[in-house]
Design a protein around this motif. Structure first.
Motif, PDB file in Angstrom:
ATOM      1  N   PRO A  27      18.932  -8.260   3.144  1.00 37.06           N
ATOM      2  CA  PRO A  27      18.196  -8.404   1.719  1.00 37.06           C
ATOM      3  C   PRO A  27      18.185  -7.020   1.314  1.00 37.06           C
ATOM      4  CG  PRO A  27      17.008  -9.559   3.431  1.00 37.06           C
ATOM      5  CD  PRO A  27      18.142  -9.050   4.151  1.00 37.06           C
ATOM      6  N   LEU A  28      18.183  -5.950   1.912  1.00 38.88           N
ATOM      7  CA  LEU A  28      18.114  -4.807   1.476  1.00 38.88           C
ATOM      8  C   LEU A  28      19.666  -4.141   0.918  1.00 38.88           C
ATOM      9  CD1 LEU A  28      16.115  -2.788   4.244  1.00 38.88           C
ATOM     10  CD2 LEU A  28      15.269  -3.651   1.752  1.00 38.88           C
ATOM     11  N   HIS A  29      20.626  -4.905   0.885  1.00 35.96           N
ATOM     12  CA  HIS A  29      21.845  -4.743   0.481  1.00 35.96           C
ATOM     13  C   HIS A  29      22.014  -4.181  -1.033  1.00 35.96           C
ATOM     14  CE1 HIS A  29      26.013  -4.415   0.215  1.00 35.96           C
ATOM     15  NE2 HIS A  29      26.425  -5.113  -0.830  1.00 35.96           N
ATOM     16  N   GLY A  30      22.431  -3.411  -1.566  1.00 30.73           N
ATOM     17  CA  GLY A  30      22.556  -2.982  -3.131  1.00 30.73           C
ATOM     18  C   GLY A  30      21.074  -2.302  -3.699  1.00 30.73           C
ATOM     19  N   GLU A  64       0.966  -1.191   0.060  1.00 32.53           N
ATOM     20  CA  GLU A  64       0.144   0.156   0.176  1.00 32.53           C
ATOM     21  C   GLU A  64       0.851   1.175  -0.180  1.00 32.53           C
ATOM     22  OE1 GLU A  64      -2.899   0.002   2.882  1.00 32.53           O
ATOM     23  OE2 GLU A  64      -3.520  -2.070   2.676  1.00 32.53           O
ATOM     24  N   LEU A  65       1.970   1.113   0.679  1.00 29.18           N
ATOM     25  CA  LEU A  65       2.978   2.353   0.791  1.00 29.18           C
ATOM     26  C   LEU A  65       3.341   2.593  -0.494  1.00 29.18           C
ATOM     27  CD1 LEU A  65       4.825   1.870   4.068  1.00 29.18           C
ATOM     28  CD2 LEU A  65       3.289   3.713   3.492  1.00 29.18           C
ATOM     29  N   LEU A  66       3.989   1.464  -1.255  1.00 30.87           N
ATOM     30  CA  LEU A  66       4.525   1.627  -2.536  1.00 30.87           C
ATOM     31  C   LEU A  66       3.342   1.994  -3.624  1.00 30.87           C
ATOM     32  CD1 LEU A  66       7.126  -1.218  -2.532  1.00 30.87           C
ATOM     33  CD2 LEU A  66       7.630   1.041  -2.174  1.00 30.87           C
ATOM     34  N   ALA A  67       2.305   1.694  -3.460  1.00 29.82           N
ATOM     35  CA  ALA A  67       1.206   1.994  -4.410  1.00 29.82           C
ATOM     36  C   ALA A  67       0.967   3.548  -4.618  1.00 29.82           C
ATOM     37  CB  ALA A  67      -0.148   1.059  -4.176  1.00 29.82           C
ATOM     38  N   LEU A  68       1.454   4.341  -3.394  1.00 33.45           N
ATOM     39  CA  LEU A  68       0.984   5.640  -3.473  1.00 33.45           C
ATOM     40  C   LEU A  68       1.895   6.377  -4.831  1.00 33.45           C
ATOM     41  CD1 LEU A  68       1.607   6.611   0.329  1.00 33.45           C
ATOM     42  CD2 LEU A  68      -0.454   6.413  -0.905  1.00 33.45           C
ATOM     43  N   GLY A  69       2.890   5.625  -5.341  1.00 37.26           N
ATOM     44  CA  GLY A  69       3.678   5.998  -6.459  1.00 37.26           C
ATOM     45  C   GLY A  69       3.200   5.642  -7.895  1.00 37.26           C
ATOM     46  N   ILE A  98      10.272  -5.599   2.166  1.00 37.59           N
ATOM     47  CA  ILE A  98      10.517  -4.707   1.512  1.00 37.59           C
ATOM     48  C   ILE A  98      11.186  -4.992  -0.030  1.00 37.59           C
ATOM     49  CG2 ILE A  98      11.687  -2.571   1.009  1.00 37.59           C
ATOM     50  CD1 ILE A  98      11.054  -1.927   4.016  1.00 37.59           C
ATOM     51  N   HIS A  99      12.221  -5.951   0.283  1.00 34.05           N
ATOM     52  CA  HIS A  99      13.009  -6.399  -0.814  1.00 34.05           C
ATOM     53  C   HIS A  99      11.925  -7.115  -1.762  1.00 34.05           C
ATOM     54  CE1 HIS A  99      15.349  -9.516  -3.059  1.00 34.05           C
ATOM     55  NE2 HIS A  99      16.250  -8.622  -3.131  1.00 34.05           N
ATOM     56  N   SER A 100      11.229  -7.865  -1.354  1.00 32.98           N
ATOM     57  CA  SER A 100      10.266  -8.567  -2.045  1.00 32.98           C
ATOM     58  C   SER A 100       9.353  -7.699  -2.994  1.00 32.98           C
ATOM     59  CB  SER A 100       9.224  -9.486  -1.377  1.00 32.98           C
ATOM     60  OG  SER A 100      10.400 -10.671  -0.830  1.00 32.98           O
ATOM     61  N   ALA A 101       8.597  -6.692  -2.282  1.00 32.32           N
ATOM     62  CA  ALA A 101       7.821  -5.815  -2.988  1.00 32.32           C
ATOM     63  C   ALA A 101       8.434  -4.963  -3.936  1.00 32.32           C
ATOM     64  CB  ALA A 101       7.422  -4.698  -1.846  1.00 32.32           C
ATOM     65  N   PRO A 114      14.439   1.313  12.355  1.00 29.98           N
ATOM     66  CA  PRO A 114      14.846   0.160  13.192  1.00 29.98           C
ATOM     67  C   PRO A 114      14.143  -0.167  14.370  1.00 29.98           C
ATOM     68  CG  PRO A 114      16.841   1.563  12.809  1.00 29.98           C
ATOM     69  CD  PRO A 114      15.800   2.144  12.098  1.00 29.98           C
ATOM     70  N   ASP A 115      13.180   0.793  14.792  1.00 28.40           N
ATOM     71  CA  ASP A 115      12.271   0.399  15.955  1.00 28.40           C
ATOM     72  C   ASP A 115      11.097  -0.580  15.470  1.00 28.40           C
ATOM     73  OD1 ASP A 115      13.414   2.015  17.709  1.00 28.40           O
ATOM     74  OD2 ASP A 115      12.084   3.711  17.414  1.00 28.40           O
ATOM     75  N   LEU A 116      10.867  -0.412  14.080  1.00 28.19           N
ATOM     76  CA  LEU A 116       9.862  -1.387  13.269  1.00 28.19           C
ATOM     77  C   LEU A 116      10.693  -2.723  13.217  1.00 28.19           C
ATOM     78  CD1 LEU A 116       8.208   0.622  10.642  1.00 28.19           C
ATOM     79  CD2 LEU A 116       7.485   0.371  12.936  1.00 28.19           C
ATOM     80  N   VAL A 117      11.760  -2.959  12.931  1.00 26.55           N
ATOM     81  CA  VAL A 117      12.522  -3.998  12.475  1.00 26.55           C
ATOM     82  C   VAL A 117      12.756  -4.823  13.917  1.00 26.55           C
ATOM     83  CG1 VAL A 117      14.749  -5.038  11.637  1.00 26.55           C
ATOM     84  CG2 VAL A 117      13.862  -3.095  10.413  1.00 26.55           C
ATOM     85  N   ARG A 118      12.706  -4.354  14.947  1.00 19.06           N
ATOM     86  CA  ARG A 118      12.933  -4.904  16.462  1.00 19.06           C
ATOM     87  C   ARG A 118      11.741  -5.776  16.583  1.00 19.06           C
ATOM     88  NH1 ARG A 118      15.405   0.200  17.875  1.00 19.06           N
ATOM     89  NH2 ARG A 118      17.517   0.012  18.268  1.00 19.06           N
ATOM     90  N   GLN A 119      10.697  -5.247  16.204  1.00 21.78           N
ATOM     91  CA  GLN A 119       9.420  -6.101  16.157  1.00 21.78           C
ATOM     92  C   GLN A 119       9.132  -7.052  15.114  1.00 21.78           C
ATOM     93  OE1 GLN A 119       8.129  -6.307  19.257  1.00 21.78           O
ATOM     94  NE2 GLN A 119       9.422  -4.703  20.397  1.00 21.78           N
ATOM     95  N   SER A 120       9.601  -6.551  14.257  1.00 19.26           N
ATOM     96  CA  SER A 120       9.196  -7.301  12.785  1.00 19.26           C
ATOM     97  C   SER A 120      10.542  -7.556  11.986  1.00 19.26           C
ATOM     98  CB  SER A 120       8.309  -6.462  12.108  1.00 19.26           C
ATOM     99  OG  SER A 120       6.971  -6.102  12.799  1.00 19.26           O
ATOM    100  N   PRO A 121      11.399  -8.442  12.408  1.00 17.78           N
ATOM    101  CA  PRO A 121      12.607  -8.698  11.816  1.00 17.78           C
ATOM    102  C   PRO A 121      12.375  -9.119  10.333  1.00 17.78           C
ATOM    103  CG  PRO A 121      12.139 -10.496  13.547  1.00 17.78           C
ATOM    104  CD  PRO A 121      11.053  -9.302  13.635  1.00 17.78           C
ATOM    105  N   GLU A 122      11.023  -9.458   9.954  1.00 15.59           N
ATOM    106  CA  GLU A 122      11.077  -9.854   8.649  1.00 15.59           C
ATOM    107  C   GLU A 122      10.754  -8.784   7.455  1.00 15.59           C
ATOM    108  OE1 GLU A 122       6.927  -9.264  10.213  1.00 15.59           O
ATOM    109  OE2 GLU A 122       8.810 -10.136  10.788  1.00 15.59           O
ATOM    110  N   LEU A 123      10.793  -7.382   8.069  1.00 18.50           N
ATOM    111  CA  LEU A 123      10.260  -6.196   7.249  1.00 18.50           C
ATOM    112  C   LEU A 123      11.393  -6.093   6.125  1.00 18.50           C
ATOM    113  CD1 LEU A 123       8.588  -4.133   6.791  1.00 18.50           C
ATOM    114  CD2 LEU A 123       9.243  -2.901   8.757  1.00 18.50           C
ATOM    115  N   PRO A 124      12.631  -6.198   6.356  1.00 15.84           N
ATOM    116  CA  PRO A 124      13.667  -5.887   5.234  1.00 15.84           C
ATOM    117  C   PRO A 124      13.365  -6.847   4.259  1.00 15.84           C
ATOM    118  CG  PRO A 124      14.945  -5.823   7.230  1.00 15.84           C
ATOM    119  CD  PRO A 124      13.391  -6.310   7.771  1.00 15.84           C
ATOM    120  N   SER A 125      13.061  -8.135   4.461  1.00 17.04           N
ATOM    121  CA  SER A 125      12.916  -9.019   3.362  1.00 17.04           C
ATOM    122  C   SER A 125      11.577  -8.695   2.608  1.00 17.04           C
ATOM    123  CB  SER A 125      12.503 -10.587   3.935  1.00 17.04           C
ATOM    124  OG  SER A 125      14.034 -10.882   4.452  1.00 17.04           O
TER     125      SER A 125
END
Length: 501
Positions: free
Chosen positions: A177-180, A108-113, A140-143, A127-138
């Protein structure tokens, strides 16, 4: 059919007048967010606490009509619920009855574009989000991968911001997963000493340096003292007493809060003691461990943590690169642990004026003096004209060398050793200089530099074009001015540091 919009057709917003300095940072952010080329973009903004990241990013989203979501230390469900509310407010849609999962939220965030124009979408304190949701970088990469695979005409400019430097480095490091994936990597640093003087509205260079030795270039600290600035050099002592030593101001306990936030749950007592050891003269890991009476491994762990959070810097000696010295990178920490730490309990019971009277001599010698030397090194790198040293400086550091004639005494040392660029490990030696904060400098300082150059030449250093330099906070004798007129020495005073090149 309408005309095709190219990046050059888009008008980048002017930096708001309410944003002080940060011209280069604003230009980089505006260039990234206004880039009209198709395809979603990812940017990373990092920097220590109190440097104005959130203020800058909110100004950007206001100027461009984007979305800024400020993460908090909250549960996964609460963060998703808050994000859903912010998205609904931004789009005008009804908020979802239940927060979506992260896959749906990121989509939904990316759909704004998807609306044919670049849209900045900012997640602050990622980082505050990732602490509770460690899957978040993956997630974002998949999206981003799905957007590329489907070929959607999407121009979201996602900016992820964070103050925890070790976490930000890990989130975008080689194993992430966000590297590069990032198109922009921007670090917001404290204001430089000249910028800080303008920010505090201080014209007198000596007063500007004294204030910088206390609060450094962190913009938030002016707000922490309710915009109280010293009215002149004679007001500095009173200003210290009514601000940083005043228990009614937020700055009074800022050092404690800073270490609590930066070091998380590690041994803060050991961190305080390590900083106190450095502030009072210890410069290497071995010296610090010995001073603390703690195993070298424990001291090294503590120092590595402070270094990773940007509170310490490590600098190799200019003449002996294997010798690495540690320096406190945040002036407020150095001020606290050198001058105030021994008197903390007294501040709870005695008048701040009396406490500062006892602490002021330590401030002058252990804080202002070393800080002046660092400002001189910064000037050499950032402001000195190429003609000053004969070439553009690449490094400016402290240097020391054993003196065979002083076997029981201190090493021969230079506070400002300037080297030029080179492909080898050490660049050409452009200048060696000494810095004296509260000492009128004379010819004997120049003679000490000449003695050091003789030692360096005996050790195989090419000193043919090396220029001696004297840096003083109070000035130079006529004899030394005459030596400068003859081209024998470079003289740098406070006025030149703040206004010259």
């Amino acid at each position: 059919m309408g005309a095709v919009v190219s990046p050059s057709d888009l008008t980048r917003p002017a930096k708001p007048e309410t944003v002080f300095d940060r011209d280069a940072e604003w230009d980089a952010l505006a260039a990234f967010t206004c880039d009209a080329r198709p395809g979603a973009g990812l940017g990373v903004v990092s920097g220590r606490l109190r440097q104005g990241k959130t203020y800058l990013l909110k100004a950007l989203t206001t100027a461009l009509g984007g979305l800024c979501f400020g993460a908090q230390q909250a549960t996964r469900a609460d963060s998703l619920r808050r994000l859903g509310i912010e998205l609904a407010r931004y789009t005008g849609a009804a908020p979802p009855p239940h927060g979506p999962d992260w896959e749906d939220a990121v989509d939904e965030l990316l759909a704004l574009g998807d609306r044919g124009r670049p849209v900045p979408v900012i997640i602050d304190e990622f980082p505050d989000l990732v602490r509770q949701s460690p899957e978040l970088p993956s997630v974002i990469h998949s999206a981003f991968r799905r957007l590329r695979e489907t070929g959607r005409d999407n121009r979201t400019r996602l900016l992820l911001s964070g103050s925890s430097l070790p976490v930000m480095h890990r989130l975008f490091g080689a194993a992430s997963p966000l590297h590069g994936l990032a198109d922009l990597e921007l670090t917001l640093r404290p204001l430089g000493f000249r910028q800080a003087a303008r920010f505090w509205g201080i014209d007198d260079p000596r007063l500007a340096l004294l204030v910088h030795a206390v609060v450094g270039g962190t913009p938030a600290y002016r707000r922490y003292v309710a915009d109280d600035t010293p009215s002149g050099p004679d007001d500095f002592d009173a200003w210290v007493c009514r601000t940083v030593l005043n228990s009614r101001t937020p700055l009074f306990l800022e050092v404690h809060h800073l270490l609590q936030e930066e070091t998380d749950h590690w041994d803060r007592a050991l961190c305080h003691s390590a900083l106190a050891a450095i502030a009072t003269g210890c410069q290497t890991q071995g010296e610090i461990a010995e001073c603390l009476g703690t195993p070298l491994t424990d001291a090294s762990h503590c120092l590595a943590l402070l270094h990773a959070n940007g509170l310490l810097s490590s600098e190799p000696d200019a003449f002996r690169p294997h010798l690495v010295r540690l320096r406190i990178a945040e002036p407020l920490l150095a001020f606290e642990h050198a001058a105030v730490w021994p008197h903390r309990s007294a501040l709870e019971q005695q008048n701040a004026v009396e406490v500062w009277r006892r602490a002021r001599p330590v401030f002058d010698s252990a804080v202002a003096g070393p800080h002046f030397a660092q400002i001189c090194r910064d000037w050499a790198l950032d402001f000195a004209d190429q003609a000053v040293f004969g070439a553009h400086p690449a490094t400016a550091a402290h240097g020391s060398l054993p003196d065979p004639e002083q076997r029981a005494g201190p090493d021969a040392a230079a506070d400002v050793v300037v080297r030029g660029r080179a492909h080898a490990r050490s660049g050409p030696l452009l200048s060696v200089g000494v810095a004296r904060w509260d000492e009128v400098m004379d010819l004997h300082h120049l003679e000490r530099l000449r003695r050091l150059l003789t030692l360096l030449a005996a050790n195989g250093e090419d000193v043919t074009h090396t220029r001696p330099a004297c840096y003083s906070g109070v000035g130079f004798t006529p004899a030394l001015h005459a030596a400068q007129a003859d081209g024998q020495v470079v003289l740098v005073d406070l006025d030149r540091l703040y206004r010259g090149d």
